[in-house]
Design a protein around this motif. Sequence first.
Motif, short mmCIF file in Angstrom:
data_model
loop_
_atom_site.label_atom_id
_atom_site.label_comp_id
_atom_site.label_asym_id
_atom_site.label_seq_id
_atom_site.Cartn_x
_atom_site.Cartn_y
_atom_site.Cartn_z
N GLU A 188 0.81 -1.21 0.00
CA GLU A 188 0.00 0.00 0.00
C GLU A 188 0.85 1.27 0.00
O GLU A 188 0.33 2.37 -0.26
CB GLU A 188 -0.95 -0.01 1.20
N TYR A 189 2.14 1.13 0.30
CA TYR A 189 3.01 2.30 0.25
C TYR A 189 3.48 2.60 -1.17
O TYR A 189 4.04 3.66 -1.43
CB TYR A 189 4.22 2.11 1.17
N LEU A 190 3.26 1.65 -2.07
CA LEU A 190 3.54 1.89 -3.48
C LEU A 190 2.29 2.50 -4.13
O LEU A 190 1.26 2.64 -3.48
CB LEU A 190 3.94 0.57 -4.15
N GLN A 191 2.37 2.84 -5.40
CA GLN A 191 1.31 3.65 -5.99
C GLN A 191 0.42 2.88 -6.97
O GLN A 191 -0.37 3.48 -7.69
CB GLN A 191 1.93 4.86 -6.68
N GLY A 192 0.56 1.56 -6.99
CA GLY A 192 -0.34 0.77 -7.82
C GLY A 192 0.18 0.41 -9.19
O GLY A 192 -0.39 -0.43 -9.88
N TRP A 193 1.27 1.04 -9.60
CA TRP A 193 1.82 0.75 -10.93
C TRP A 193 2.75 -0.47 -10.92
O TRP A 193 3.10 -1.00 -11.97
CB TRP A 193 2.57 1.97 -11.47
N GLN A 194 3.17 -0.92 -9.76
CA GLN A 194 4.19 -1.97 -9.65
C GLN A 194 3.69 -3.31 -10.18
O GLN A 194 2.54 -3.69 -9.95
CB GLN A 194 4.64 -2.11 -8.19
N LYS A 195 4.54 -4.02 -10.90
CA LYS A 195 4.17 -5.33 -11.44
C LYS A 195 5.16 -6.42 -11.07
O LYS A 195 4.79 -7.56 -10.86
CB LYS A 195 4.03 -5.24 -12.97
N SER A 196 6.44 -6.07 -11.02
CA SER A 196 7.45 -7.08 -10.72
C SER A 196 8.60 -6.46 -9.94
O SER A 196 8.64 -5.24 -9.72
CB SER A 196 7.96 -7.74 -12.01
N VAL A 197 9.53 -7.29 -9.52
CA VAL A 197 10.62 -6.81 -8.68
C VAL A 197 11.91 -7.55 -9.04
O VAL A 197 11.92 -8.75 -9.27
CB VAL A 197 10.29 -7.00 -7.18
N ILE A 198 12.98 -6.78 -9.13
CA ILE A 198 14.33 -7.36 -9.21
C ILE A 198 14.84 -7.45 -7.78
O ILE A 198 14.99 -6.42 -7.10
CB ILE A 198 15.28 -6.48 -10.04
N VAL A 199 15.05 -8.65 -7.29
CA VAL A 199 15.64 -8.83 -5.96
C VAL A 199 17.10 -9.23 -6.13
O VAL A 199 17.43 -9.99 -7.04
CB VAL A 199 14.88 -9.88 -5.12
N ALA A 200 17.97 -8.68 -5.30
CA ALA A 200 19.40 -8.92 -5.48
C ALA A 200 20.12 -8.90 -4.14
O ALA A 200 19.58 -8.43 -3.13
CB ALA A 200 19.99 -7.85 -6.41
N ALA A 201 21.33 -9.42 -4.14
CA ALA A 201 22.13 -9.46 -2.92
C ALA A 201 23.60 -9.27 -3.25
O ALA A 201 24.06 -9.62 -4.34
CB ALA A 201 21.93 -10.78 -2.19
N ILE A 202 24.33 -8.72 -2.27
CA ILE A 202 25.78 -8.68 -2.33
C ILE A 202 26.33 -9.13 -0.97
O ILE A 202 25.76 -8.82 0.07
CB ILE A 202 26.32 -7.28 -2.67
N SER A 203 27.41 -9.85 -1.01
CA SER A 203 28.08 -10.27 0.22
C SER A 203 28.82 -9.09 0.83
O SER A 203 29.32 -8.21 0.13
CB SER A 203 29.08 -11.39 -0.09
N TYR A 204 28.88 -9.04 2.16
CA TYR A 204 29.71 -8.04 2.82
C TYR A 204 30.90 -8.68 3.56
O TYR A 204 31.61 -8.02 4.31
CB TYR A 204 28.91 -7.15 3.76
N TYR A 205 31.10 -9.99 3.30
CA TYR A 205 32.23 -10.67 3.94
C TYR A 205 33.48 -10.44 3.09
O TYR A 205 33.67 -11.07 2.06
CB TYR A 205 31.94 -12.16 4.10
N THR A 206 34.33 -9.53 3.54
CA THR A 206 35.50 -9.12 2.77
C THR A 206 36.79 -9.75 3.26
O THR A 206 37.83 -9.62 2.60
CB THR A 206 35.67 -7.59 2.83
N GLY A 207 36.76 -10.38 4.42
CA GLY A 207 37.98 -10.95 4.98
C GLY A 207 38.85 -9.96 5.71
O GLY A 207 39.93 -10.31 6.20
N GLU A 208 38.40 -8.71 5.81
CA GLU A 208 39.18 -7.70 6.54
C GLU A 208 39.24 -8.05 8.03
O GLU A 208 38.29 -8.59 8.58
CB GLU A 208 38.55 -6.32 6.35
N VAL A 209 40.35 -7.70 8.66
CA VAL A 209 40.54 -7.97 10.08
C VAL A 209 40.91 -6.66 10.77
O VAL A 209 41.78 -5.92 10.30
CB VAL A 209 41.66 -9.01 10.30
N PHE A 210 40.25 -6.38 11.88
CA PHE A 210 40.52 -5.17 12.65
C PHE A 210 40.97 -5.57 14.05
O PHE A 210 40.39 -6.47 14.67
CB PHE A 210 39.27 -4.29 12.72
N PRO A 211 42.01 -4.93 14.57
CA PRO A 211 42.52 -5.30 15.91
C PRO A 211 41.50 -5.03 17.00
O PRO A 211 40.72 -4.09 16.91
CB PRO A 211 43.76 -4.42 16.06
N GLU A 212 41.50 -5.86 18.02
CA GLU A 212 40.62 -5.67 19.16
C GLU A 212 41.38 -4.97 20.28
O GLU A 212 42.37 -5.49 20.79
CB GLU A 212 40.07 -7.02 19.64
N GLU A 213 40.94 -3.79 20.64
CA GLU A 213 41.54 -3.01 21.71
C GLU A 213 40.42 -2.49 22.61
O GLU A 213 39.34 -2.17 22.14
CB GLU A 213 42.35 -1.84 21.15
#
Length: 379
Positions: free
Chosen positions: A61-86
């Motif tokens: 209901e927050y859309l305006q009625g014209w919507q028919k389909s959706v492109i759903v997508a994902a990206i990983s955020y696991y980069t392997g970066e390591v940050f020191p714990e202090e």
Amino acid sequence: MDIQSLKKAILSKTSLQVCEIIPLPDLEKALLWTLESFEKGYIPKSYSWSVEKTRKAYRYEYLQGWQKSVIVAAISYYTGEVFPEEEEFGKISMYTWRNNYSFIKNELRKATEIVEETIGKKLRSITLSNYTSIPEKVLFRASSLADIGKNTLLLRKDDMGSYFVVGEAIIDLDIESFGTEPRAEHQELTEPDFSICGDCRRCIEACPTDALETGRININLCFQYISENLLLIPRELREKWGNRLYGCSICLDVCPYNKNLKPIGIRHDNGVIGGNFNHFELLKMSEEKFHQVFGNNQIGMRSLLAIKKNSILSLGYLAYKKALPILSELINHQNEIIRAYSAWAIGRIGGKKAKKILESRYRIEKNPTVKKEIEDILD
């Protein structure tokens, strides 16, 4: 070009790592499952999603009625970066190290342009990710690109685990008239069965506040929600806080599907802040400086005082003696919640100097909640 070829074009010309194009599904059955969490009292009144808002979102209901389909997508955020714990640096949950939400929205705009170029006409569209006007997880599950885990989060077995963010481009493309029937394997949106988890309960058992039960989360107890808001939590929760500046990902980190993943996350430059931040720098920060540092990151959506509260909680949890000078200033802050947490943290540090600071504040304190906080410590 059919839908599958179009999808391949999107994946080859954008940074999206998985995507699907589906008709907007009927979400009424999924809505019933979600409303039960309200009935159980798991959604606080201060939360952005009320029952009414949830009903409207699941019914588009927050859309305006014209919507028919959706492109759903994902990206990983696991980069392997390591940050020191202090000790002086509070942990930031991995999904917040950079603004993946703005990044995926940019890529979805590119995806929409690819569809437009392919069909030779302009589409009405809107790109969304995180805190949207539609139920993202439900749509993503409907696409069959992921299942729902017992920790209520989306989960992919083979490549991303649950370390990914999702986004959507709502478009007015009629898939059936495009020449391809919708994929038969799209899931019927009944309540999830969590079969992907089997007998595993690691996320439920690891949650420090017992916020999880199978497929449901009591947001009132969730450290992610608590880290986002300026609110006073019971002492028993404070004592489990750990050293965190923002977010909580314990229920993700213990998931077996998140072990031994390849670091396929994209190290883009949108809203980068990294895996930790200095508590003392944060506590001395002005509103202007806060928005300079965090304005392009999702932390910047929160109030500065809510994030300062997290640093005070962390320093109190650690009983970090070097924090006593700045806490002695914050116990005189104009906000009563900041004063209450500062009193608690000073009490955790303890000693004659801490006692003197608390006694001095108690003599002039007018707020009954803060006075009680100090009384409990001095007693």
